[in-house]
Design a protein around this motif. Structure first.
Motif, PDB file in Angstrom:
ATOM      1  N   GLU A   1       0.815  -1.213   0.000  1.00 21.04           N
ATOM      2  CA  GLU A   1       0.000   0.000   0.000  1.00 21.04           C
ATOM      3  C   GLU A   1       0.852   1.268   0.000  1.00 21.04           C
ATOM      4  OE1 GLU A   1      -2.399  -3.364   1.512  1.00 21.04           O
ATOM      5  OE2 GLU A   1      -0.463  -2.529   2.103  1.00 21.04           O
ATOM      6  N   SER A   2       1.911   1.278   0.787  1.00 19.12           N
ATOM      7  CA  SER A   2       2.789   2.456   0.817  1.00 19.12           C
ATOM      8  C   SER A   2       3.487   2.652  -0.519  1.00 19.12           C
ATOM      9  CB  SER A   2       3.835   2.298   1.930  1.00 19.12           C
ATOM     10  OG  SER A   2       3.226   2.325   3.203  1.00 19.12           O
ATOM     11  N   ALA A   3       3.897   1.553  -1.145  1.00 17.44           N
ATOM     12  CA  ALA A   3       4.535   1.642  -2.458  1.00 17.44           C
ATOM     13  C   ALA A   3       3.576   2.223  -3.486  1.00 17.44           C
ATOM     14  CB  ALA A   3       5.016   0.256  -2.896  1.00 17.44           C
ATOM     15  N   VAL A   4       2.314   1.821  -3.404  1.00 17.33           N
ATOM     16  CA  VAL A   4       1.295   2.318  -4.334  1.00 17.33           C
ATOM     17  C   VAL A   4       1.076   3.812  -4.127  1.00 17.33           C
ATOM     18  CG1 VAL A   4      -1.185   2.264  -4.852  1.00 17.33           C
ATOM     19  CG2 VAL A   4       0.113   0.129  -4.706  1.00 17.33           C
ATOM     20  N   VAL A   5       0.904   4.238  -2.884  1.00 19.36           N
ATOM     21  CA  VAL A   5       0.633   5.652  -2.606  1.00 19.36           C
ATOM     22  C   VAL A   5       1.832   6.518  -2.997  1.00 19.36           C
ATOM     23  CG1 VAL A   5       0.110   7.351  -0.819  1.00 19.36           C
ATOM     24  CG2 VAL A   5      -1.023   5.115  -0.781  1.00 19.36           C
ATOM     25  N   GLN A   6       3.032   6.056  -2.693  1.00 22.29           N
ATOM     26  CA  GLN A   6       4.228   6.818  -3.065  1.00 22.29           C
ATOM     27  C   GLN A   6       4.315   6.982  -4.585  1.00 22.29           C
ATOM     28  OE1 GLN A   6       6.375   8.290  -1.052  1.00 22.29           O
ATOM     29  NE2 GLN A   6       8.028   8.840  -2.451  1.00 22.29           N
ATOM     30  N   THR A   7       4.049   5.921  -5.312  1.00 22.42           N
ATOM     31  CA  THR A   7       4.088   5.984  -6.776  1.00 22.42           C
ATOM     32  C   THR A   7       3.012   6.920  -7.305  1.00 22.42           C
ATOM     33  OG1 THR A   7       4.849   3.676  -6.797  1.00 22.42           O
ATOM     34  CG2 THR A   7       4.111   4.612  -8.891  1.00 22.42           C
ATOM     35  N   TYR A   8       1.851   6.834  -6.725  1.00 21.15           N
ATOM     36  CA  TYR A   8       0.722   7.710  -7.085  1.00 21.15           C
ATOM     37  C   TYR A   8       1.113   9.180  -6.926  1.00 21.15           C
ATOM     38  CZ  TYR A   8      -3.894   9.906  -6.024  1.00 21.15           C
ATOM     39  OH  TYR A   8      -4.999  10.712  -5.953  1.00 21.15           O
ATOM     40  N   LEU A   9       1.743   9.516  -5.801  1.00 26.33           N
ATOM     41  CA  LEU A   9       2.156  10.897  -5.554  1.00 26.33           C
ATOM     42  C   LEU A   9       3.241  11.331  -6.544  1.00 26.33           C
ATOM     43  CD1 LEU A   9       2.281  10.820  -1.655  1.00 26.33           C
ATOM     44  CD2 LEU A   9       0.664  12.129  -3.051  1.00 26.33           C
ATOM     45  N   GLU A  10       4.148  10.415  -6.861  1.00 27.60           N
ATOM     46  CA  GLU A  10       5.219  10.733  -7.804  1.00 27.60           C
ATOM     47  C   GLU A  10       4.656  11.015  -9.206  1.00 27.60           C
ATOM     48  OE1 GLU A  10       8.702   8.122  -5.528  1.00 27.60           O
ATOM     49  OE2 GLU A  10       7.930   7.444  -7.465  1.00 27.60           O
ATOM     50  N   VAL A  11       3.703  10.212  -9.631  1.00 28.23           N
ATOM     51  CA  VAL A  11       3.082  10.437 -10.939  1.00 28.23           C
ATOM     52  C   VAL A  11       2.305  11.752 -10.938  1.00 28.23           C
ATOM     53  CG1 VAL A  11       1.393   9.577 -12.612  1.00 28.23           C
ATOM     54  CG2 VAL A  11       2.940   7.970 -11.471  1.00 28.23           C
ATOM     55  N   LEU A  12       1.507  11.961  -9.901  1.00 28.57           N
ATOM     56  CA  LEU A  12       0.677  13.162  -9.810  1.00 28.57           C
ATOM     57  C   LEU A  12       1.530  14.421  -9.729  1.00 28.57           C
ATOM     58  CD1 LEU A  12      -2.232  14.186  -9.662  1.00 28.57           C
ATOM     59  CD2 LEU A  12      -2.156  13.839  -7.175  1.00 28.57           C
ATOM     60  N   SER A  13       2.699  14.323  -9.118  1.00 26.01           N
ATOM     61  CA  SER A  13       3.573  15.492  -8.985  1.00 26.01           C
ATOM     62  C   SER A  13       4.181  15.911 -10.318  1.00 26.01           C
ATOM     63  CB  SER A  13       4.695  15.200  -7.984  1.00 26.01           C
ATOM     64  OG  SER A  13       5.625  14.266  -8.514  1.00 26.01           O
ATOM     65  N   ARG A  14       4.264  14.972 -11.247  1.00 21.79           N
ATOM     66  CA  ARG A  14       4.869  15.248 -12.552  1.00 21.79           C
ATOM     67  C   ARG A  14       3.847  15.474 -13.669  1.00 21.79           C
ATOM     68  NH1 ARG A  14      10.110  13.001 -13.336  1.00 21.79           N
ATOM     69  NH2 ARG A  14       9.791  13.475 -15.565  1.00 21.79           N
ATOM     70  N   TYR A  15       2.695  14.856 -13.534  1.00 24.80           N
ATOM     71  CA  TYR A  15       1.693  14.907 -14.603  1.00 24.80           C
ATOM     72  C   TYR A  15       0.333  15.278 -14.010  1.00 24.80           C
ATOM     73  CZ  TYR A  15       5.306  12.224 -16.989  1.00 24.80           C
ATOM     74  OH  TYR A  15       6.501  11.813 -17.527  1.00 24.80           O
ATOM     75  N   ARG A  16      -0.232  16.374 -14.476  1.00 18.93           N
ATOM     76  CA  ARG A  16      -1.512  16.784 -13.920  1.00 18.93           C
ATOM     77  C   ARG A  16      -2.595  15.778 -14.330  1.00 18.93           C
ATOM     78  NH1 ARG A  16      -2.819  22.393 -17.234  1.00 18.93           N
ATOM     79  NH2 ARG A  16      -3.391  21.452 -19.241  1.00 18.93           N
ATOM     80  N   ASP A  17      -3.534  15.586 -13.440  1.00 21.45           N
ATOM     81  CA  ASP A  17      -4.576  14.583 -13.632  1.00 21.45           C
ATOM     82  C   ASP A  17      -5.627  15.078 -14.623  1.00 21.45           C
ATOM     83  OD1 ASP A  17      -5.711  11.942 -12.106  1.00 21.45           O
ATOM     84  OD2 ASP A  17      -7.339  13.268 -12.712  1.00 21.45           O
ATOM     85  N   SER A  18      -5.898  14.292 -15.660  1.00 23.88           N
ATOM     86  CA  SER A  18      -6.816  14.761 -16.705  1.00 23.88           C
ATOM     87  C   SER A  18      -8.275  14.735 -16.269  1.00 23.88           C
ATOM     88  CB  SER A  18      -6.624  13.968 -18.003  1.00 23.88           C
ATOM     89  OG  SER A  18      -6.724  12.589 -17.819  1.00 23.88           O
ATOM     90  N   LEU A  19      -8.636  13.892 -15.287  1.00 27.10           N
ATOM     91  CA  LEU A  19     -10.006  13.939 -14.767  1.00 27.10           C
ATOM     92  C   LEU A  19     -10.236  15.258 -14.033  1.00 27.10           C
ATOM     93  CD1 LEU A  19     -12.753  12.641 -14.242  1.00 27.10           C
ATOM     94  CD2 LEU A  19     -11.771  11.543 -12.200  1.00 27.10           C
ATOM     95  N   ILE A  20      -9.272  15.667 -13.230  1.00 27.92           N
ATOM     96  CA  ILE A  20      -9.377  16.955 -12.536  1.00 27.92           C
ATOM     97  C   ILE A  20      -9.385  18.093 -13.563  1.00 27.92           C
ATOM     98  CG2 ILE A  20      -8.230  18.552 -10.948  1.00 27.92           C
ATOM     99  CD1 ILE A  20      -7.166  16.167  -9.432  1.00 27.92           C
ATOM    100  N   PHE A  21      -8.555  17.975 -14.574  1.00 31.83           N
ATOM    101  CA  PHE A  21      -8.497  19.004 -15.618  1.00 31.83           C
ATOM    102  C   PHE A  21      -9.847  19.168 -16.304  1.00 31.83           C
ATOM    103  CE2 PHE A  21      -7.805  19.942 -20.172  1.00 31.83           C
ATOM    104  CZ  PHE A  21      -7.274  21.226 -20.054  1.00 31.83           C
TER     105      PHE A  21
END
Length: 317
Positions: A220-240
């Motif tokens: 779970e921690s690996a998943v959340v960390q990866t999620y944050l890393e992706v989100l920090s570099r690429y803006r989320d298109s659903l939010i956009f």
């Protein structure tokens, strides 16, 4: 004649075994992703007014049946079947993005298996083969695949898909699925994956997840960390699509600040992650980085396909 039947039965059982590996990998990936406490998303103890954690559990089981090599010979049919199966049990859109991302990966894996290219190959080399095979799958997509995918999108009632000038999902399809995705790539990360040969999944998300799985003791921690890393570099298109570029950029900036402080690797980063979750849920209209979550699921799916059951067992210690 008896020998011929025995050979056919053996081939069928081998195919069933391959299919079960793919469908199990898809279901497990979905279950792990939704069970990880990713800020702004649904996870145990955190639901939305119109969506519950259990909806995603049911959806994972329902959609997995479509992940067999027979259906995946026509990716559009696989997409539509997975969505239809989901909506037999769930009314809301829980997994369209996940299905759109995972079907080409699964189809490529099927093709490699059928051509015996996965036999006695090193795990590090599988990803290189998959990259080329995924491109082959994408380039082979047809108008029929687009028609089936459009049916799936309409059936899912995916939100915030505004009408566009070319290849609108509400109109008759006259182009291939890949061509349709290329038209949408600037406004949608999933479409951009099709247009770019799944570069974000294969070259960024999957390697980050792989590294984080080596660092953290729990999946779970690996998943959340990866999620944050992706989100920090690429803006989320659903939010956009739902909230505009200003909000999408703000969310990515906040994720970057967390990563700059170590993310889940530090106490400060952990606290900031909890606060980030609160911020996303405190808005009058929820701010949900759902596309980023879909990308994480695709990377998990890829990891499980490559690593196999023994790899999954390492998460259960």
């Amino acid at each position: 004649m008896d020998l011929e039947r025995e050979i056919m039965d053996l081939e069928r059982r081998i195919m069933d075994l391959k299919d079960s590996k793919i469908s199990h990998a898809f279901e497990i990936a979905c279950l792990i992703e939704v069970s990880s406490p990713k800020p702004g998303n649904i996870y145990p103890g955190r639901s939305f007014s119109d969506l519950h954690y259990r909806d995603f559990l049911i959806s994972a089981a329902a959609a997995s049946d479509a992940f067999n090599c027979s259906d995946l010979k026509n990716p559009g049919r696989g997409i539509l079947k997975a969505v239809e199966n989901t909506h037999l049990y769930v009314d809301s859109n829980t997994n369209l993005g996940i299905i759109l991302l995972c079907v080409p990966v699964a189809a490529a894996f099927c093709q490699l298996g059928e051509n015996n290219k996965l036999d006695n190959i090193k795990k590090n080399d599988i990803i290189l083969l998959l990259k080329e095979e995924i491109k082959s799958v994408l380039n082979s997509l047809t108008k029929a695949d687009a028609e089936a995918a459009y049916q799936a999108i309409n059936l899912s009632r995916a939100g915030n898909l505004s009408k566009v000038k070319e290849a609108d999902i509400r109109e008759e399809v006259n182009i291939t699925l890949l061509e349709a995705m290329r038209l949408a790539e600037k406004r949608d990360k999933i479409a951009a994956e099709y247009a770019g040969g799944f570069a974000l999944t294969l070259d960024f998300t999957y390697p980050r997840l792989k590294n984080n799985l080596l660092y953290f003791d729990d999946i779970e921690s690996a998943v959340v960390q990866t999620y944050l890393e992706v989100l920090s570099r690429y803006r989320d298109s659903l939010i956009f699509r739902k909230h505009g570029s200003k909000t999408a950029d703000l969310v990515s900036q906040k994720a970057l600040k967390i990563i700059d402080r170590g993310g889940l690797k530090t106490k400060t980063g952990q606290k900031m992650t909890e606060e980030f979750d609160g911020f996303l849920r405190s808005r009058e209209e929820k701010v949900n980085p759902g596309t980023t979550a879909d990308l994480i699921t695709a990377a998990l799916f890829l990891s499980i396909l490559i690593g196999g059951p023994k790899f999954v067992k390492s998460w259960t210690r």
